[in-house]
Design a protein around this motif. Structure first.
Motif, PDB file in Angstrom:
ATOM      1  N   ALA A 240      44.745  39.312  45.241  1.00 31.69           N
ATOM      2  CA  ALA A 240      43.187  39.422  45.087  1.00 31.69           C
ATOM      3  C   ALA A 240      43.117  40.747  45.086  1.00 31.69           C
ATOM      4  O   ALA A 240      42.725  41.589  46.186  1.00 31.69           O
ATOM      5  N   GLN A 241      43.378  41.600  43.843  1.00 30.13           N
ATOM      6  CA  GLN A 241      43.274  42.951  44.055  1.00 30.13           C
ATOM      7  C   GLN A 241      42.749  43.543  42.549  1.00 30.13           C
ATOM      8  O   GLN A 241      43.146  42.795  41.471  1.00 30.13           O
ATOM      9  N   GLN A 242      41.610  44.363  42.416  1.00 27.30           N
ATOM     10  CA  GLN A 242      41.322  44.889  41.200  1.00 27.30           C
ATOM     11  C   GLN A 242      42.315  45.358  40.403  1.00 27.30           C
ATOM     12  O   GLN A 242      43.204  46.142  40.868  1.00 27.30           O
TER      13      GLN A 242
ATOM     14  N   TYR B 281      28.512  32.128  38.232  1.00 28.75           N
ATOM     15  CA  TYR B 281      28.612  33.522  37.626  1.00 28.75           C
ATOM     16  C   TYR B 281      27.704  33.595  36.433  1.00 28.75           C
ATOM     17  O   TYR B 281      27.690  32.605  35.685  1.00 28.75           O
TER      18      TYR B 281
ATOM     19  N   TRP C 134      39.521  44.197  32.876  1.00 29.63           N
ATOM     20  CA  TRP C 134      39.128  44.341  34.200  1.00 29.63           C
ATOM     21  C   TRP C 134      39.432  42.905  34.680  1.00 29.63           C
ATOM     22  O   TRP C 134      39.096  42.026  34.226  1.00 29.63           O
ATOM     23  N   ASN C 135      40.617  42.921  35.700  1.00 28.12           N
ATOM     24  CA  ASN C 135      40.682  41.701  36.242  1.00 28.12           C
ATOM     25  C   ASN C 135      40.655  41.810  37.773  1.00 28.12           C
ATOM     26  O   ASN C 135      40.942  42.681  38.367  1.00 28.12           O
ATOM     27  N   ASN C 136      40.403  40.535  38.401  1.00 29.54           N
ATOM     28  CA  ASN C 136      40.103  40.517  39.921  1.00 29.54           C
ATOM     29  C   ASN C 136      41.356  40.133  40.460  1.00 29.54           C
ATOM     30  O   ASN C 136      41.666  40.297  41.699  1.00 29.54           O
TER      31      ASN C 136
ATOM     32  N   THR D 222      40.717  33.146  38.362  1.00 30.75           N
ATOM     33  CA  THR D 222      40.858  34.550  37.869  1.00 30.75           C
ATOM     34  C   THR D 222      39.615  34.783  36.914  1.00 30.75           C
ATOM     35  O   THR D 222      38.843  33.926  36.203  1.00 30.75           O
ATOM     36  N   ASP D 223      39.003  36.122  36.970  1.00 24.65           N
ATOM     37  CA  ASP D 223      37.816  36.590  36.417  1.00 24.65           C
ATOM     38  C   ASP D 223      38.236  38.002  35.588  1.00 24.65           C
ATOM     39  O   ASP D 223      38.773  38.992  36.345  1.00 24.65           O
ATOM     40  N   THR D 224      38.070  37.683  34.338  1.00 22.10           N
ATOM     41  CA  THR D 224      38.765  38.791  33.383  1.00 22.10           C
ATOM     42  C   THR D 224      37.282  39.275  32.310  1.00 22.10           C
ATOM     43  O   THR D 224      36.886  38.352  31.852  1.00 22.10           O
TER      44      THR D 224
END
Length: 253
Positions: free
Chosen positions: A183-185, A76, A163-165, A131-133
């Motif tokens: 897994a939803q934005q 990333y 913003w969270n994936n 998790t990607d925030t």
């Protein structure tokens, strides 16, 4: 008055987690190894007025994160600017502004897809996805004081967007609650305002404060298979009193 910093950092961490074995679970589903390697360079510029009337700071971290587990590895790339400004408007007042963009990741628990019982009625299931925030924060702060009369006033206005994936989920079946992530934005917004006034009464060693705050927030969640947009507002007024008029008497309300 001018300074330039160019720090270079290298971090490595590794985690392993194992839950109680269960023959019904697939092999390796409850035994996870997770490692993170981070390389970052964060140039920072800072300006200080010779009388400290202005302070300005700008930072631009450039970061590469590598995550690896037994299942896969992934890179990333992130750029997360950060700005700080402080202005001594007068001997009595200060204005401060900050703005930053940050990115944070989850940990080994995100990859544990085997159900974990938290208590008698709640089971948690992780998504298996890291998790990607991403977070955008802006804050404006103002201070005003009258030192001789012992009056102090401060105010804040802040905005935070995430913003969270992944999106949180909850299913209720009979007396059991199953919590997990999908897994939803998901984007959430928060606006916070605060005002505080404090008066010191030195002869009787007393401090009286009154604080007011307001919050607006909205986000999304999954409840029993349906996506629900949730928003709420709240307001609060908090008075406080502290007094120490005599050596053997103390009041706190």
């Amino acid at each position: 008055s001018h300074r330039l910093y160019v720090p270079l950092t290298l971090n490595y961490s590794s985690d392993n987690i194992t839950t109680s074995l269960d023959d019904k679970l697939a092999a390796g589903q409850n035994d996870v190894t997770f490692s993170q390697l981070r390389l970052a360079i964060a140039p920072q510029y800072e300006y200080n007025h010779h009388r400290r009337k202005f302070v300005f700071r700008a930072e631009l971290p450039i970061r590469l994160d590598n995550f690896s587990s037994r299942q896969e590895g992934k890179d990333y790339f992130s750029i997360c600017p950060d700005i700080y400004f402080n202005w001594n408007v007068s001997p009595r007042s200060v204005l401060r502004a900050t703005a930053s963009y940050s990115r944070t990741f989850g940990d080994v628990l995100d990859l544990l897809t085997a159900p974990v019982r938290l208590d008698e009625t709640t089971v948690r299931v992780s998504s298996g996805i890291l998790t990607d925030t991403k977070t955008l924060t802006a804050n404006l702060h103002y201070d005003f004081k009258i030192p001789l009369e012992q009056w102090f006033i401060n105010a804040d206005l802040a905005y935070v967007r995430n913003w969270n994936n992944l999106i949180t989920s909850q299913d209720v079946i009979d007396s059991n609650i199953l919590t997990g992530t999908l897994a939803q934005q998901n984007v959430s917004d928060n606006i916070v305002s605060q005002l505080g006034v404090t008066k010191q009464i030195t002869p009787i060693r007393t401090k009286i404060s009154l604080t007011g705050s307001a919050l607006y927030s909205n986000q999304s969640t999954m409840q029993n298979g349906n996506q629900v947009d949730v928003s709420w507002q709240s307001a609060a007024i908090s008075p406080s009193l502290y007094s120490h008029p005599l050596d053997w008497l103390e009041l706190d309300y």
